[in-house]
Scaffold this motif. Structure first.
Motif, PDB file in Angstrom:
ATOM      1  N   ARG A   4      11.437  25.478 -27.186  1.00  0.00           N
ATOM      2  CA  ARG A   4      11.572  24.898 -25.855  1.00  0.00           C
ATOM      3  C   ARG A   4      11.894  25.958 -24.827  1.00  0.00           C
ATOM      4  NH1 ARG A   4      15.244  19.671 -24.876  1.00  0.00           N
ATOM      5  NH2 ARG A   4      13.446  18.779 -25.910  1.00  0.00           N
ATOM      6  N   ARG A   7       8.900  27.933 -23.736  1.00  0.00           N
ATOM      7  CA  ARG A   7       7.954  27.267 -22.852  1.00  0.00           C
ATOM      8  C   ARG A   7       8.303  27.430 -21.392  1.00  0.00           C
ATOM      9  NH1 ARG A   7       8.162  22.901 -26.682  1.00  0.00           N
ATOM     10  NH2 ARG A   7       9.622  21.809 -25.328  1.00  0.00           N
ATOM     11  N   SER A  10      10.521  23.068 -17.269  1.00  0.00           N
ATOM     12  CA  SER A  10       9.716  21.866 -17.418  1.00  0.00           C
ATOM     13  C   SER A  10       8.947  21.576 -16.134  1.00  0.00           C
ATOM     14  CB  SER A  10      10.624  20.681 -17.762  1.00  0.00           C
ATOM     15  OG  SER A  10       9.939  19.454 -17.627  1.00  0.00           O
ATOM     16  N   TRP A  11       7.834  20.842 -16.269  1.00  0.00           N
ATOM     17  CA  TRP A  11       7.074  20.387 -15.108  1.00  0.00           C
ATOM     18  C   TRP A  11       7.916  19.479 -14.221  1.00  0.00           C
ATOM     19  CZ3 TRP A  11       6.591  15.131 -14.747  1.00  0.00           C
ATOM     20  CH2 TRP A  11       6.866  14.404 -15.909  1.00  0.00           C
ATOM     21  N   ARG A  12       9.026  18.949 -14.764  1.00  0.00           N
ATOM     22  CA  ARG A  12       9.885  18.055 -13.970  1.00  0.00           C
ATOM     23  C   ARG A  12      10.582  18.776 -12.825  1.00  0.00           C
ATOM     24  NH1 ARG A  12      10.482  15.914 -19.287  1.00  0.00           N
ATOM     25  NH2 ARG A  12      12.152  17.359 -19.776  1.00  0.00           N
ATOM     26  N   THR A  68      13.627  10.841 -17.434  1.00  0.00           N
ATOM     27  CA  THR A  68      13.595  11.754 -18.568  1.00  0.00           C
ATOM     28  C   THR A  68      14.063  11.055 -19.832  1.00  0.00           C
ATOM     29  OG1 THR A  68      14.025  13.629 -17.093  1.00  0.00           O
ATOM     30  CG2 THR A  68      14.429  13.967 -19.441  1.00  0.00           C
ATOM     31  N   LEU A 296      15.388  19.873 -16.971  1.00  0.00           N
ATOM     32  CA  LEU A 296      14.426  20.876 -16.515  1.00  0.00           C
ATOM     33  C   LEU A 296      14.151  21.979 -17.522  1.00  0.00           C
ATOM     34  CD1 LEU A 296      15.687  21.330 -12.845  1.00  0.00           C
ATOM     35  CD2 LEU A 296      13.949  19.748 -13.709  1.00  0.00           C
ATOM     36  N   HIS A 297      14.911  22.020 -18.632  1.00  0.00           N
ATOM     37  CA  HIS A 297      14.772  23.093 -19.615  1.00  0.00           C
ATOM     38  C   HIS A 297      15.046  24.455 -18.990  1.00  0.00           C
ATOM     39  CE1 HIS A 297      11.835  20.303 -21.993  1.00  0.00           C
ATOM     40  NE2 HIS A 297      13.074  19.852 -21.960  1.00  0.00           N
ATOM     41  N   ALA A 392      10.095  15.947 -24.201  1.00  0.00           N
ATOM     42  CA  ALA A 392       9.532  17.285 -24.135  1.00  0.00           C
ATOM     43  C   ALA A 392       8.940  17.526 -22.768  1.00  0.00           C
ATOM     44  CB  ALA A 392       8.488  17.446 -25.247  1.00  0.00           C
ATOM     45  N   ASP A 393       7.915  18.376 -22.703  1.00  0.00           N
ATOM     46  CA  ASP A 393       7.394  18.781 -21.403  1.00  0.00           C
ATOM     47  C   ASP A 393       6.238  17.924 -20.917  1.00  0.00           C
ATOM     48  OD1 ASP A 393       7.949  22.329 -21.647  1.00  0.00           O
ATOM     49  OD2 ASP A 393       9.171  20.723 -20.870  1.00  0.00           O
ATOM     50  N   THR A 394       6.003  16.786 -21.527  1.00  0.00           N
ATOM     51  CA  THR A 394       4.990  15.872 -21.042  1.00  0.00           C
ATOM     52  C   THR A 394       5.610  14.529 -20.781  1.00  0.00           C
ATOM     53  OG1 THR A 394       4.410  15.131 -23.253  1.00  0.00           O
ATOM     54  CG2 THR A 394       3.234  17.050 -22.417  1.00  0.00           C
ATOM     55  N   GLU A 399       3.981  16.845 -27.394  1.00  0.00           N
ATOM     56  CA  GLU A 399       3.540  18.230 -27.174  1.00  0.00           C
ATOM     57  C   GLU A 399       2.144  18.231 -26.570  1.00  0.00           C
ATOM     58  OE1 GLU A 399       5.265  20.821 -27.399  1.00  0.00           O
ATOM     59  OE2 GLU A 399       7.002  19.935 -28.290  1.00  0.00           O
TER      60      GLU A 399
END
Length: 399
Positions: A4, A7, A10-12, A68, A296-297, A392-394, A399
């Protein structure tokens, strides 16, 4: 290094940008209301200051965190609409009614998020959050029908108070006992009844709301794990100090409401800022190092520098509410207000700097590490798994 972390963000993060813009515009509007120089002097900024801060900033953050947890694409409609509504508020060419409609739609979508969450887990604190979201939606609907904020803010108070209190109860189930959620639900309905009564009988509603807030604060202070972690070191003590400070300011607002409906400016100012700055922002400062990484990672390590904006915030409220509102000294009101703006900007700068610097060195990390039990005082890390699988990021958590 985990997958994680490799990557990256995050797109968020896209949903945070309008929230940040609403925060900056709200702070600019605060300076204009204080009668001091401000970077931007847009015509309607002072009139939308409250909604920019409460729904444009805080509302978008909370809705994003809940989306989220849900981990479904449609959950992100709510923070998207709230963020867009905040941008529309500060854009003079956009009709104000259009911005109000966006906020109504955003709060309605946010309330609907709790339906699938409730189906996933039948939980009393979740019902309290649903009730809080409904109060926020009611406040936005009321604002759609009128120009002033006088009758809107009580509903927004219910929104932030119940949402944050429910988060705290979710995290302290072990120390509060199995019936804590049901007890909080009683407090939540008492607050809601007070708001409804206040529509017809403003003074009686205000007094009942003050009593309800004081009763809930007393119960939370007794049972919140922050009473224990305040004796710890590093991140645990910082978080506990912010949480307990928030409870104190909410109690101040409760006491002020016992004098009846706040139709005079000093009382109104004191109640509004005790709740939305003292309580709400203190809680955000307490939990930001957990909320942002979970949503947001992005690593946001705790550093001792976080104490500076937290301390400035408390000082600003003391000056504003005691000297400005209590002693009726305009200089105290202005100085306290400016200090509050500085505190929030300092916090943003500190958070961004800490994220850029990354985790502290090992010896510093050992010194500031919180005991294992402090995990119970983090809202997102503890709550997301209880209402959903880790996202996750979607949007679907895949994934």
């Amino acid at each position: 290094m985990s997958a994680r972390r490799r990557r990256g963000p995050s797109w968020r993060l896209l949903w945070i940008l309008p929230a940040g813009l609403s925060l900056l515009a709200g702070l600019d509007a605060a300076l204009l209301l204080l009668g001091v120089p401000a970077p931007v002097s847009a015509a309607r900024l002072p009139d939308v200051h409250g909604m920019l801060m409460v729904l444009g900033f805080v509302g978008t953050l909370i809705a994003l965190e809940r989306a989220t947890a849900l981990a479904k694409w449609y959950g992100f409609i709510a923070p998207g609409l709230l963020g867009l509504g905040g941008i529309a508020l500060l854009a003079d060419p956009v009709p104000l009614v259009a911005a109000k409609v966006l906020l109504v739609a955003g709060t309605a979508a946010f309330t609907l998020i709790y339906i699938p969450l409730w189906r996933r887990q039948y939980d009393a604190p979740l019902l309290v959050q649903l009730l809080g979201a409904g109060l926020g939606c009611a406040g936005s609907v009321i604002w759609l029908t009128q120009a002033t904020m006088d009758h809107v803010l009580p509903w927004l108070i219910g929104f932030v108070v119940l949402t944050i209190a429910a988060e705290r109860v979710e995290l302290a189930r072990i120390t509060m006992g199995p019936n804590a959620g049901n007890r909080l639900l009683v407090h939540a309905w008492t607050i809601t009844i007070a708001l409804v009564i206040g529509v017809i009988f403003p003074d009686a509603g205000a007094i009942l709301l003050g009593l309800a807030l004081l009763a809930m604060v007393a119960w939370l202070i007794v049972h919140d794990i922050a009473r224990r972690t305040i004796r710890a070191k590093g991140a645990a003590r910082y978080m506990a100090a912010c949480i307990l400070s928030g409870y104190v300011w909410l109690a101040v607002a409760g006491v002020a409401l016992l004098f009846g409906y706040p139709d005079a400016q000093p009382a109104y100012d004191a109640i509004v800022h005790a709740v939305f700055l003292g309580y709400t922002i203190s809680m955000i400062m307490a939990h930001a190092t957990t909320i942002l990484p979970a949503v947001l990672h992005i690593d946001l390590p705790y550093r001792a520098a976080f104490w500076v904006p937290a301390a400035v915030l408390q000082l600003s409220l003391i000056v504003r509410l005691w000297i400005g509102d209590g002693l009726a000294q305009p200089i105290g009101w202005q100085v306290g207000g400016v200090l509050g703006v500085i505190a929030l900007l300092l916090f943003v700068v500190t958070a961004v700097t800490s994220a850029i610097l990354g985790p502290p060195k090992k010896n510093e990390k050992r010194r500031d590490a919180a005991p294992a039990r402090v995990a119970a005082s983090h809202p997102v890390s503890s709550r997301v798994p209880t209402t959903s699988r880790p996202a996750a990021d979607t949007p679907e958590g895949q994934e």
